[in-house]
Every structure is written in C-alpha cells, then in structure tokens.
Motif scaffolding. Structure first.
Motif, PDB file in Angstrom:
ATOM      1  N   ASP A  74       0.873  -1.181   0.000  1.00  0.00           N
ATOM      2  CA  ASP A  74       0.000   0.000   0.000  1.00  0.00           C
ATOM      3  C   ASP A  74       0.913   1.236   0.000  1.00  0.00           C
ATOM      4  OD1 ASP A  74      -2.293   1.734   0.621  1.00  0.00           O
ATOM      5  OD2 ASP A  74      -1.398   1.826   2.632  1.00  0.00           O
ATOM      6  N   ALA A  75       0.352   2.407  -0.278  1.00  0.00           N
ATOM      7  CA  ALA A  75       1.183   3.620  -0.297  1.00  0.00           C
ATOM      8  C   ALA A  75       1.075   4.397   1.018  1.00  0.00           C
ATOM      9  CB  ALA A  75       0.786   4.510  -1.479  1.00  0.00           C
ATOM     10  N   ASP A  76      -0.081   5.027   1.241  1.00  0.00           N
ATOM     11  CA  ASP A  76      -0.204   5.980   2.348  1.00  0.00           C
ATOM     12  C   ASP A  76      -0.133   5.309   3.715  1.00  0.00           C
ATOM     13  OD1 ASP A  76      -0.518   8.278   0.670  1.00  0.00           O
ATOM     14  OD2 ASP A  76      -2.489   7.475   0.141  1.00  0.00           O
ATOM     15  N   GLU A  77       0.760   5.821   4.533  1.00  0.00           N
ATOM     16  CA  GLU A  77       1.007   5.320   5.892  1.00  0.00           C
ATOM     17  C   GLU A  77       1.556   3.903   5.877  1.00  0.00           C
ATOM     18  OE1 GLU A  77       0.656   8.722   6.583  1.00  0.00           O
ATOM     19  OE2 GLU A  77      -1.170   8.113   5.575  1.00  0.00           O
ATOM     20  N   THR A  78       1.996   3.453   4.703  1.00  0.00           N
ATOM     21  CA  THR A  78       2.693   2.159   4.624  1.00  0.00           C
ATOM     22  C   THR A  78       4.126   2.385   4.153  1.00  0.00           C
ATOM     23  OG1 THR A  78       0.682   0.916   4.222  1.00  0.00           O
ATOM     24  CG2 THR A  78       2.731  -0.113   3.528  1.00  0.00           C
ATOM     25  N   ILE A  79       4.272   3.031   2.994  1.00  0.00           N
ATOM     26  CA  ILE A  79       5.631   3.337   2.527  1.00  0.00           C
ATOM     27  C   ILE A  79       5.898   4.844   2.528  1.00  0.00           C
ATOM     28  CG2 ILE A  79       5.975   1.211   1.209  1.00  0.00           C
ATOM     29  CD1 ILE A  79       5.146   2.779  -1.325  1.00  0.00           C
ATOM     30  N   ILE A  80       4.820   5.636   2.495  1.00  0.00           N
ATOM     31  CA  ILE A  80       4.992   7.091   2.623  1.00  0.00           C
ATOM     32  C   ILE A  80       4.109   7.633   3.742  1.00  0.00           C
ATOM     33  CG2 ILE A  80       5.780   7.613   0.278  1.00  0.00           C
ATOM     34  CD1 ILE A  80       2.860   8.294  -0.468  1.00  0.00           C
ATOM     35  N   SER A  81       4.571   8.719   4.355  1.00  0.00           N
ATOM     36  CA  SER A  81       3.877   9.317   5.494  1.00  0.00           C
ATOM     37  C   SER A  81       3.183  10.621   5.110  1.00  0.00           C
ATOM     38  CB  SER A  81       4.873   9.622   6.614  1.00  0.00           C
ATOM     39  OG  SER A  81       4.238  10.379   7.628  1.00  0.00           O
ATOM     40  N   ASN A  82       1.918  10.714   5.523  1.00  0.00           N
ATOM     41  CA  ASN A  82       1.146  11.950   5.305  1.00  0.00           C
ATOM     42  C   ASN A  82       0.780  12.585   6.642  1.00  0.00           C
ATOM     43  OD1 ASN A  82       0.522  11.625   2.264  1.00  0.00           O
ATOM     44  ND2 ASN A  82      -0.047   9.662   3.132  1.00  0.00           N
ATOM     45  N   VAL A  83       1.602  12.336   7.653  1.00  0.00           N
ATOM     46  CA  VAL A  83       1.255  12.824   8.990  1.00  0.00           C
ATOM     47  C   VAL A  83       1.174  14.351   9.029  1.00  0.00           C
ATOM     48  CG1 VAL A  83       3.624  12.824   9.880  1.00  0.00           C
ATOM     49  CG2 VAL A  83       1.705  12.560  11.451  1.00  0.00           C
ATOM     50  N   VAL A  93       2.688  -1.211  -6.212  1.00  0.00           N
ATOM     51  CA  VAL A  93       1.987  -0.375  -5.235  1.00  0.00           C
ATOM     52  C   VAL A  93       0.505  -0.420  -5.571  1.00  0.00           C
ATOM     53  CG1 VAL A  93       1.721   1.958  -4.284  1.00  0.00           C
ATOM     54  CG2 VAL A  93       3.989   1.144  -5.015  1.00  0.00           C
ATOM     55  N   ILE A  94      -0.310  -0.802  -4.578  1.00  0.00           N
ATOM     56  CA  ILE A  94      -1.770  -0.733  -4.768  1.00  0.00           C
ATOM     57  C   ILE A  94      -2.298   0.307  -3.782  1.00  0.00           C
ATOM     58  CG2 ILE A  94      -3.977  -1.934  -4.644  1.00  0.00           C
ATOM     59  CD1 ILE A  94      -2.671  -4.501  -5.301  1.00  0.00           C
ATOM     60  N   THR A  95      -2.816   1.387  -4.314  1.00  0.00           N
ATOM     61  CA  THR A  95      -3.319   2.459  -3.455  1.00  0.00           C
ATOM     62  C   THR A  95      -4.767   2.777  -3.804  1.00  0.00           C
ATOM     63  OG1 THR A  95      -3.081   4.807  -2.881  1.00  0.00           O
ATOM     64  CG2 THR A  95      -2.296   4.164  -5.060  1.00  0.00           C
ATOM     65  N   ASN A  96      -5.507   3.227  -2.793  1.00  0.00           N
ATOM     66  CA  ASN A  96      -6.892   3.626  -3.060  1.00  0.00           C
ATOM     67  C   ASN A  96      -7.005   5.118  -3.397  1.00  0.00           C
ATOM     68  OD1 ASN A  96      -8.034   1.148  -3.027  1.00  0.00           O
ATOM     69  ND2 ASN A  96      -8.892   1.289  -0.959  1.00  0.00           N
ATOM     70  N   ARG A  97      -5.871   5.745  -3.628  1.00  0.00           N
ATOM     71  CA  ARG A  97      -5.938   7.100  -4.214  1.00  0.00           C
ATOM     72  C   ARG A  97      -6.618   6.970  -5.572  1.00  0.00           C
ATOM     73  NH1 ARG A  97      -0.530  10.738  -3.305  1.00  0.00           N
ATOM     74  NH2 ARG A  97      -0.287  10.453  -1.065  1.00  0.00           N
ATOM     75  N   GLN A 109      -9.523  -7.246  -6.313  1.00  0.00           N
ATOM     76  CA  GLN A 109      -9.537  -7.372  -7.776  1.00  0.00           C
ATOM     77  C   GLN A 109      -8.142  -7.122  -8.349  1.00  0.00           C
ATOM     78  OE1 GLN A 109     -12.539  -4.838  -9.525  1.00  0.00           O
ATOM     79  NE2 GLN A 109     -12.080  -5.601 -11.583  1.00  0.00           N
ATOM     80  N   ARG A 110      -7.479  -6.127  -7.823  1.00  0.00           N
ATOM     81  CA  ARG A 110      -6.143  -5.814  -8.321  1.00  0.00           C
ATOM     82  C   ARG A 110      -5.145  -6.917  -7.943  1.00  0.00           C
ATOM     83  NH1 ARG A 110      -6.207   0.345  -6.311  1.00  0.00           N
ATOM     84  NH2 ARG A 110      -7.842  -0.559  -5.003  1.00  0.00           N
ATOM     85  N   ARG A 111      -5.290  -7.462  -6.746  1.00  0.00           N
ATOM     86  CA  ARG A 111      -4.378  -8.546  -6.357  1.00  0.00           C
ATOM     87  C   ARG A 111      -4.594  -9.776  -7.250  1.00  0.00           C
ATOM     88  NH1 ARG A 111      -5.110  -6.640  -0.731  1.00  0.00           N
ATOM     89  NH2 ARG A 111      -6.771  -8.133  -0.325  1.00  0.00           N
ATOM     90  N   ALA A 112      -5.879 -10.052  -7.526  1.00  0.00           N
ATOM     91  CA  ALA A 112      -6.195 -11.220  -8.371  1.00  0.00           C
ATOM     92  C   ALA A 112      -5.634 -11.023  -9.775  1.00  0.00           C
ATOM     93  CB  ALA A 112      -7.706 -11.428  -8.416  1.00  0.00           C
ATOM     94  N   ASP A 113      -5.759  -9.805 -10.303  1.00  0.00           N
ATOM     95  CA  ASP A 113      -5.264  -9.530 -11.651  1.00  0.00           C
ATOM     96  C   ASP A 113      -3.736  -9.612 -11.718  1.00  0.00           C
ATOM     97  OD1 ASP A 113      -7.756  -9.338 -12.656  1.00  0.00           O
ATOM     98  OD2 ASP A 113      -7.773  -7.153 -12.930  1.00  0.00           O
ATOM     99  N   ILE A 114      -3.087  -9.235 -10.640  1.00  0.00           N
ATOM    100  CA  ILE A 114      -1.611  -9.356 -10.606  1.00  0.00           C
ATOM    101  C   ILE A 114      -1.224 -10.829 -10.730  1.00  0.00           C
ATOM    102  CG2 ILE A 114       0.402  -9.176  -9.064  1.00  0.00           C
ATOM    103  CD1 ILE A 114      -0.893  -6.574  -7.952  1.00  0.00           C
ATOM    104  N   GLU A 115      -1.920 -11.665  -9.981  1.00  0.00           N
ATOM    105  CA  GLU A 115      -1.569 -13.097  -9.988  1.00  0.00           C
ATOM    106  C   GLU A 115      -1.883 -13.756 -11.342  1.00  0.00           C
ATOM    107  OE1 GLU A 115      -1.824 -14.471  -5.375  1.00  0.00           O
ATOM    108  OE2 GLU A 115      -3.742 -14.075  -6.335  1.00  0.00           O
ATOM    109  N   LYS A 116      -2.949 -13.246 -11.963  1.00  0.00           N
ATOM    110  CA  LYS A 116      -3.343 -13.839 -13.262  1.00  0.00           C
ATOM    111  C   LYS A 116      -2.596 -13.197 -14.448  1.00  0.00           C
ATOM    112  CE  LYS A 116      -7.743 -13.181 -12.346  1.00  0.00           C
ATOM    113  NZ  LYS A 116      -9.200 -13.031 -12.502  1.00  0.00           N
ATOM    114  N   GLY A 117      -1.924 -12.101 -14.190  1.00  0.00           N
ATOM    115  CA  GLY A 117      -1.250 -11.401 -15.286  1.00  0.00           C
ATOM    116  C   GLY A 117      -2.224 -10.622 -16.147  1.00  0.00           C
ATOM    117  N   THR A 118      -3.340 -10.199 -15.557  1.00  0.00           N
ATOM    118  CA  THR A 118      -4.372  -9.499 -16.335  1.00  0.00           C
ATOM    119  C   THR A 118      -4.581  -8.066 -15.834  1.00  0.00           C
ATOM    120  OG1 THR A 118      -6.057 -10.436 -14.857  1.00  0.00           O
ATOM    121  CG2 THR A 118      -5.627 -11.620 -16.915  1.00  0.00           C
TER     122      THR A 118
END
Ligand SMILES: [Mg+2]
Length: 357
Positions: free
Chosen positions: A75-84, A133-137, A174-183
C-alpha cells in the motif's frame, strides 16, 4: 532522526502558513495519535523494525524463485509514505479528513518515505522481484502520486490506483487477483505485467493484506508474508464503542479526608469518635468554685446549648486552675459524646489538653 526533524519543520512551516500574522508560527496541541506518529521514536522504530524483518523474511521466501515471476505488493499511504503532516495541518485547522483537503495535500507531493521502506523495496528488486503499489488514491491523483513516490526514492514497477476498471475495488482484491493472473489493466501505455506470485504484502490496514479472514486465521502469517505498519490516525478500528459492565466503572466512594485537628463545629458531627479539637475558649464553668461536683466545662461559643463543650473531671486539681484556659486557644483530644441535648468533648486527661495560643 532526519525524517523526524523534517516532519517537525514541516509542521512549523504549516503552522506559520495557518497563522493570522504572516511569518508568525502558531503552536497547536495535537491529538495523541497524530503526535505519536509525528514525533515518537517508538513509531519510527516500529516501522523500521517491520521493514528490517521483512527484508530478512523476503530473502528466505525468494530463495529459488525465478526473477521476474514474483512480486511484493505494498500500500502507499502510511505504509511506505507518510502523510502525517497533512493530519497535523488538518488538526491545527480544527478539521478532519475531507476529499478536497486530501487532494490538495497530495498535489503538494510532500509525503515522505517511511523508515526502512526504500531499503525493503530496493531489496525486493535486488532479489529479482517486482514492487507493485496498490493504493486507493483515485484517478485525479495519478500523476502526483507517481511523482511523489519517485521524488522520495521509492523503487516500484507499477502503481495501481483505484481508478478506471478498479474504481470500485476498495478492498484491493480485484487488483491482487489480476496481478496473480497477469491481467492487470489500466497500466501506462506500453507497460505489461506477467502473472506474478505475490510473496509478501505490506499495508497499514487489514484490507491491504487479506479479505474475509479473521485475525486468528492469518495471525501466523504476520511478520512472515504479511507486514503491518501501525496507523493510529485513521482506518481499522476507529470510532469503536466498548460496553463496560456498570459495576466495573463505579468509582469507589471518595474517602473522607480526616484532618488530625478539627474545629468545634466539625466535632459536633463526630459523636462517638475520638478527635482532636482546636478552639478558642470564651468562658468556663468550674463547679468546684461553688462547692459543687461534676466536670469542668470550657465553652467554645456563647450559645452554650448549641456549641461544643470541652469537659474534664478535675480530680485533685490535676488539670490545674481551669481559669488558665479562659480566652485562650486550646487543643484538646477526647471522645465526642452527648449529654442531655448538648454535645461534649470529654478530654482524656491533663496531657490531652494544651494551650496553643
Ligand atoms: Mg494506507
């Protein structure tokens, strides 16, 4: 510490921007959750610890894996980058999260890399994996999000926002599934991703890591292929209620403070107790002077019937001449008792009464 100083500086700058006078910083007290993330070494240490552990684990998990066939999803926010700083600024304004304020913050591209994140993701690539990176932005933030990640040095191969075909993919499944399927769809022009085994996931919310599972079902995976980063500011578990049985939250009756020395008025309510009274003697009655018997009575008020009488039996003159107490302040210890309708302090003996003033 560099990050911490940077964050503090950013807040001071932000406070200056919010100040009514140009160039004048305004000090605000932050809520504990934001304050902890912004300033505590504990928070920084926990994040650093998570990523150092993740590096060690990944070396084991990636052993024997063919380069280019696997990935790590973060994930991006508060996982690898900080928006504090955004949180601090909103708190300073007395406001919470709004989409408008969030978008404005993201456009500033001032999110900073969290401790250990760059090293961990660098290690992913070193070992032959891809960083997704999967973000909900959402869509309007695509460019600024990618640029912010690049600006702080986060290595990544793809950044999948909640946009286009994934606009309803709030739980990221959905995004995780597509990564695994290559779609994977919606990649920038010319970019393709082959089917990738997800070896590890990192996030600050459970949905970044798994779906439809209880904590107990996944607890053995934490620190192994699931890396959780603490986020007390929003998300999982916020605004919860807790029902406590009434009997557990009843306050114990406050103990009555019992002073060593009390006034004669206070002694009137302490019948049956042993107390020490300090009072001015404003008259006395000594039956011996009239050939009578009975106790000497020292009066504490002119209203004899409604005040405390200090009494003692002056057998053999052991208390001395009672007149010596008249007009003086005495301290007397004895038992409070009633006699007919009056309240008396019966002094224990000559040593239990003294003139103090
Ligand atoms: Mg997050």
């Amino acid at each position: 510490m560099k990050k911490k100083n940077t964050l503090c500086l950013a807040v001071l700058i932000a406070a200056a921007l919010l100040s009514p006078l140009p160039g004048t910083a305004r000090t605000v007290t932050l809520p504990n959750d934001i304050s902890w993330v912004l300033t505590s070494d504990t928070y920084l240490g926990v994040v650093q610890q998570a990523y150092l552990n993740a590096i060690n684990r990944l070396r084991v998990l990636a052993e024997g894996k063919k380069p280019g066939t696997w990935c790590v999803v973060v994930d991006a926010d508060e996982t690898i980058i900080s928006n504090v700083v955004f949180q601090a600024e909103q708190a300073a304004r007395g406001e919470g999260y709004t989409q408008e304020a969030w978008n404005a913050w993201c456009r500033r591209m001032e999110a900073t890399a969290l401790p250990g994140a760059i090293e961990f993701l660098g290690e992913v690539r070193e070992l032959g994996g891809k960083v997704i990176v999967i973000t909900n932005r959402q869509a309007p933030l695509r460019e600024v999000t990618v640029q912010n990640l690049e600006k702080v040095g986060i290595p990544f191969d793809a950044c999948l926002l909640r946009e286009g075909p994934y606009r309803d993919d709030r739980d990221k499944t959905q995004r995780r599934a597509d990564i695994e399927k290559g779609t994977v769809r919606n990649l920038p022009l010319g970019q393709r991703l082959p089917p990738l085994e997800i070896l590890m996931l990192a996030g600050d919310q459970p949905h970044d890591l798994y779906k439809d599972k209880s904590f107990d079902e996944v607890k053995d995976r934490y620190g192994k292929d699931l890396i959780i980063i603490p986020n007390p500011m929003y998300g999982d578990g916020m605004g919860s209620t807790y029902q406590v049985p009434a009997r557990r939250i009843q306050r114990p009756a406050a103990a009555q403070p019992r002073r060593d020395v009390i006034t004669w008025q206070e002694a009137m309510d302490r019948v049956g107790e042993t107390v020490t009274v300090e009072a001015e003697i404003i008259g006395f009655y000594d039956p011996a002077t009239r050939g009578g018997a009975g106790p000497v009575r020292l009066n504490t008020d002119r209203d004899w019937d409604n005040s405390l009488a200090i009494i003692f039996f002056n057998k053999d003159g052991q208390f001395g001449d009672p007149a010596r107490f008249d007009g003086k302040t005495v301290r007397a210890r004895g038992r409070v008792q009633t006699f007919r309708d009056s309240v008396q302090l019966r002094v224990f003996g000559p040593d239990a009464i003294e003139i103090v003033d």
